[in-house]
Design a protein around this motif. Structure first.
Motif, PDB file in Angstrom:
ATOM      1  N   SER A 275       0.812  -1.224   0.000  1.00 35.80           N
ATOM      2  CA  SER A 275       0.000   0.000   0.000  1.00 35.80           C
ATOM      3  C   SER A 275       0.842   1.269   0.000  1.00 35.80           C
ATOM      4  O   SER A 275       0.400   2.302  -0.485  1.00 35.80           O
ATOM      5  CB  SER A 275      -0.930   0.015   1.218  1.00 35.80           C
ATOM      6  N   MET A 276       2.071   1.189   0.517  1.00 36.05           N
ATOM      7  CA  MET A 276       2.889   2.389   0.661  1.00 36.05           C
ATOM      8  C   MET A 276       3.974   2.544  -0.403  1.00 36.05           C
ATOM      9  O   MET A 276       4.350   3.661  -0.748  1.00 36.05           O
ATOM     10  CB  MET A 276       3.552   2.407   2.044  1.00 36.05           C
ATOM     11  N   PHE A 277       4.501   1.436  -0.932  1.00 34.28           N
ATOM     12  CA  PHE A 277       5.706   1.539  -1.755  1.00 34.28           C
ATOM     13  C   PHE A 277       5.567   0.932  -3.151  1.00 34.28           C
ATOM     14  O   PHE A 277       6.519   0.969  -3.922  1.00 34.28           O
ATOM     15  CB  PHE A 277       6.888   0.861  -1.030  1.00 34.28           C
ATOM     16  N   LYS A 278       4.417   0.349  -3.475  1.00 32.41           N
ATOM     17  CA  LYS A 278       4.226  -0.177  -4.820  1.00 32.41           C
ATOM     18  C   LYS A 278       3.613   0.889  -5.716  1.00 32.41           C
ATOM     19  O   LYS A 278       2.838   1.721  -5.263  1.00 32.41           O
ATOM     20  CB  LYS A 278       3.334  -1.419  -4.782  1.00 32.41           C
ATOM     21  N   GLY A 279       3.928   0.828  -7.010  1.00 33.31           N
ATOM     22  CA  GLY A 279       3.406   1.815  -7.946  1.00 33.31           C
ATOM     23  C   GLY A 279       4.407   2.921  -8.168  1.00 33.31           C
ATOM     24  O   GLY A 279       4.777   3.634  -7.239  1.00 33.31           O
ATOM     25  N   ARG A 280       4.871   3.087  -9.412  1.00 33.23           N
ATOM     26  CA  ARG A 280       5.945   4.038  -9.687  1.00 33.23           C
ATOM     27  C   ARG A 280       5.557   5.475  -9.352  1.00 33.23           C
ATOM     28  O   ARG A 280       6.323   6.215  -8.748  1.00 33.23           O
ATOM     29  CB  ARG A 280       6.334   3.923 -11.164  1.00 33.23           C
ATOM     30  N   ASP A 281       4.346   5.885  -9.764  1.00 34.49           N
ATOM     31  CA  ASP A 281       3.947   7.283  -9.539  1.00 34.49           C
ATOM     32  C   ASP A 281       3.816   7.600  -8.054  1.00 34.49           C
ATOM     33  O   ASP A 281       4.188   8.684  -7.604  1.00 34.49           O
ATOM     34  CB  ASP A 281       2.617   7.567 -10.250  1.00 34.49           C
ATOM     35  N   TRP A 282       3.270   6.639  -7.291  1.00 35.12           N
ATOM     36  CA  TRP A 282       3.039   6.894  -5.867  1.00 35.12           C
ATOM     37  C   TRP A 282       4.312   6.721  -5.045  1.00 35.12           C
ATOM     38  O   TRP A 282       4.629   7.517  -4.175  1.00 35.12           O
ATOM     39  CB  TRP A 282       1.937   5.970  -5.353  1.00 35.12           C
TER      40      TRP A 282
END
Length: 685
Positions: A275-282
């Motif tokens: 929830s905190m560290f996956k996803g390039r933009d986030w």
């Protein structure tokens, strides 16, 4: 004109109030705004152009949404709030305000349109979300900025204070809304302001929401709303990075409750990590959180293997956790000696789970490295050297007051440097000047307390400061001079502990809220179990005290909690047929009433209902008085032949209310008043 930082819907409410309307419904109606549009983030403010006499393009800038390629995006004061209204970053249907800000600025700030705005950064108080009189959520459809739809004056509502950390975080949030740097903002709570500076308003709100939701799950309260999540996230981010590491430890404990799922750090924290560290933009916005997460895994968690992929090419710091065999090899320890040091606690070992098994590792940070053995003493020689009985010295070592350095030798040995260090610690105890009587520690050690541990606890209390030391006479601890009165109180408690599960009559009275004078009668009639000891002292069993508190309550204690008098509660009991037990004081003094817990609950319920009924009667009396004032005013106009004050062809409620001595809100909150006004007729009306 609208203020630069004014809430768009707050502006509509201010216009409505300035024109004497009871609700903004009239303004929305004049602008041909449908009911489904009124509190929608896609509301087109250009529709108000004719009503407000302003150009449509100027009003379009107020809009909460923009059309980007046929799809809406959401904005506030030029700051993006994303492309999904369902995320809930705007608070439009249940508004909130700071009443002090509204009084000072005479408008509602757009900051309060953010769902994350839970407190005022200027006045350090919680946002007002509900009316304290009708207990309903505030609505945009109310008579004025500081007036509830029920007629209550919100300006006089007492503000609920918030912690400094919450107020400071709200200051960061408002600065992001205004596009202002955080560098000059107050940060006494130790937030990672350098990292927060690089976040947008939207990412800061997203970060607070996600962290807060995880923290609420750690507290086993679930996700209860944006307000709770934001306040929980403040607790995680302050005192950076200490609080964040503590949060990670709580998260790890929660996620491992159903059993450890693997040996890797990321695997054990997968729900949080995803929830905190996956996803390039986030994830690019949370690199600082991720770096501290890795640091936590290396230096604090100690239950998982750290995958080198998490380091992303960074050099790994000195490892905090090593295997038992590696630790034994470094220090030349045999297996029995290492196991003894682990059992004593000087070597801190933890079990680290792997995917298919487990292993024990040594925590170097919390481990005191073993030293070579020094000269030895027998236990009698050690006790004589420090001036304490052998049994007391043994107890002090068992409870950790006498500190032992980790040794390669036998654990039961008395090493000279440990004994000398303990004696020196006693000699250097902080001393205070006493005016009352003193007693030596040697005299206390000669008392008959029936338990060597009790005497050991006296010495422990001297070392940790619970008993005041007045000075030292002689070379060892037997000459420590103590406050005699303080020692007698401490010994009295210890004697009570050694005499079993009993307490004095005075203590039983204090714990139950009874008068000391009624205890004899209470014991006689079986409310307490008591025994008479040698010398005539009476001891009450603590189990009977507990039983009394579970089944009865003193009306004096109940009256104090409700802010009334015991005799008023007795009167209510008699009216309702609730049986009251009277405990006799003796000597002709008045008795003390008690009540069963079940009857007490019924009494409290009736008391609260009576208080509410009394409050409603006051409100009704006030309304009748206001109605009479209105009728009297209208009769006086009729007698003098004067016309009813009008505005735009309708009764001028402000002038009429002022003449009657009440607020204009009476006409919106009290239907009979409006009916009296509408039925009043003069030839010129």
């Amino acid at each position: 004109m609208r203020e630069d930082t004014e809430s768009p819907l707050g502006y509509v409410l201010r216009v409505s109030e300035a024109n004497g309307y009871d609700t903004p419904w009239h303004v929305f109606g004049l602008a041909n705004v449908g009911q489904d549009e009124m509190q929608s983030p896609t509301l087109q403010f250009s529709k108000f152009a004719k009503v407000l006499g302003q150009h449509p393009s100027a009003l379009s800038q107020m809009a909460y949404s923009r059309d980007e390629g046929g799809k809406p995006s959401y904005w506030l004061l030029g700051q993006s709030l994303g492309k999904s209204a369902s995320e809930g970053y705007l608070r439009l249907r249940k508004p909130a305000i700071c009443t002090q800000c509204v009084e000072e600025e005479r408008h509602i700030n757009a900051f309060w349109d953010l769902s994350a705005a839970v407190a005022c950064p200027d006045h350090h108080c919680k946002a007002l979300e509900k009316c304290p009189e009708c207990f309903k959520h505030l609505s945009w459809f109310r008579p004025g900025l500081l007036q509830c739809s029920c007629g209550a004056n919100l300006a006089h509502v007492a503000a609920e204070p918030v912690p400094v950390a919450v107020a400071e975080f709200m200051g960061f949030l408002r600065a992001k809304l205004y596009g202002v740097s955080l560098a000059a903002k107050q940060n006494t709570s130790g937030f990672p302001i350098k990292h927060l500076e690089g976040l947008t308003l939207l990412t800061l709100m997203q970060l607070a929401k996600k962290l807060g939701q995880h923290e609420l799950l750690n507290r086993s309260v679930g996700v209860t709303g944006a307000s709770s999540a934001v306040e929980a996230s403040v607790d995680v981010l302050r005192d950076w990075p200490t609080r964040y590491h503590q949060f990670l430890a709580r998260t790890g404990e929660r996620l491992s409750q159903g059993g450890v799922v693997g040996g890797g750090l990321r695997r054990q924290f997968e729900p949080f990590y995803a929830s905190m560290f996956k996803g390039r933009d986030w994830s690019k916005h949370t690199d600082f959180l991720r770096a501290e997460f890795v640091s936590f895994g290396l230096q604090q968690w100690g239950r998982a293997v750290l995958d080198n992929k998490l380091l992303r090419g960074q050099q790994s710091p000195e490892r905090r956790f090593i295997t038992k065999s590696e630790f034994a090899r470094r220090h030349g320890l045999s297996k029995p000696t290492l196991e003894r040091l682990i059992a004593e606690g000087s070597v801190h070992a933890e079990v680290a789970a792997t995917a298919h098994s487990s292993r024990t590792v040594v925590d170097l940070v919390n481990t005191t490295l073993p030293t070579e053995k020094d000269g030895l003493l027998t236990v009698r020689e050690a006790a004589a050297h420090v001036g304490l009985p052998v049994s007391v010295l043994l107890h002090l070592r068992d409870v950790g007051v006498f500190l032992k350095s980790p040794r390669v030798g036998h654990g039961t040995s008395w090493f000279k440097d440990d004994v000398y260090a303990f004696l020196e610690t006693g000699r250097r105890l902080r001393q205070q000047v006493l005016t009352g009587p003193v007693v030596s520690l040697a005299s206390v050690m000669r008392l008959k307390l029936r338990d060597s541990a009790a005497k050991g606890d006296v010495v422990a209390a001297v070392f940790d400061g619970r008993l005041v030391c007045a000075g030292l006479q002689g070379e060892n601890l037997s000459g420590l001079m103590l406050d005699k009165n303080q020692v007698e109180d401490f010994v009295r408690i210890k004697r009570r502990e050694t005499e079993g599960t009993t307490c004095s009559v005075a203590d039983a009275a204090a714990e139950t809220g009874l008068d000391r004078a009624v205890m004899a009668h209470a014991i006689e009639f079986g409310y307490f179990s008591a025994s008479v000891y040698e010398g005539g002292s009476v001891r009450v069993s603590t189990s009977s005290v507990k039983r009394f508190n579970e089944n009865f309550v003193s009306l004096a204690r109940l009256a104090k909690e409700r802010g009334t008098l015991a005799r008023q509660l007795v009167h209510m009991c008699r009216e309702r047929g609730l049986p009251v037990v009277e405990l006799i004081r003796g000597g002709g003094a008045s008795s003390q009433p008690i009540l069963t817990k079940s009857n007490a609950a019924e009494l409290v319920k009736d008391w609260d209902e009576a208080r509410r009924a009394k409050s409603m009667r006051k409100i009704e009396t006030r309304r009748l008085s206001q109605l009479e004032s209105l009728r009297g005013y209208l009769n006086s106009l009729r007698e003098r032949g004067e016309p009813l004050p009008l505005r735009a062809g309708r009764p001028n409620k402000v002038v009429i209310a002022r003449a009657c001595g009440f607020g204009r809100d009476v006409f919106s909150s009290m239907t009979p008043a409006m009916k009296v006004l509408s039925e009043y007729k003069l030839l010129d009306f």
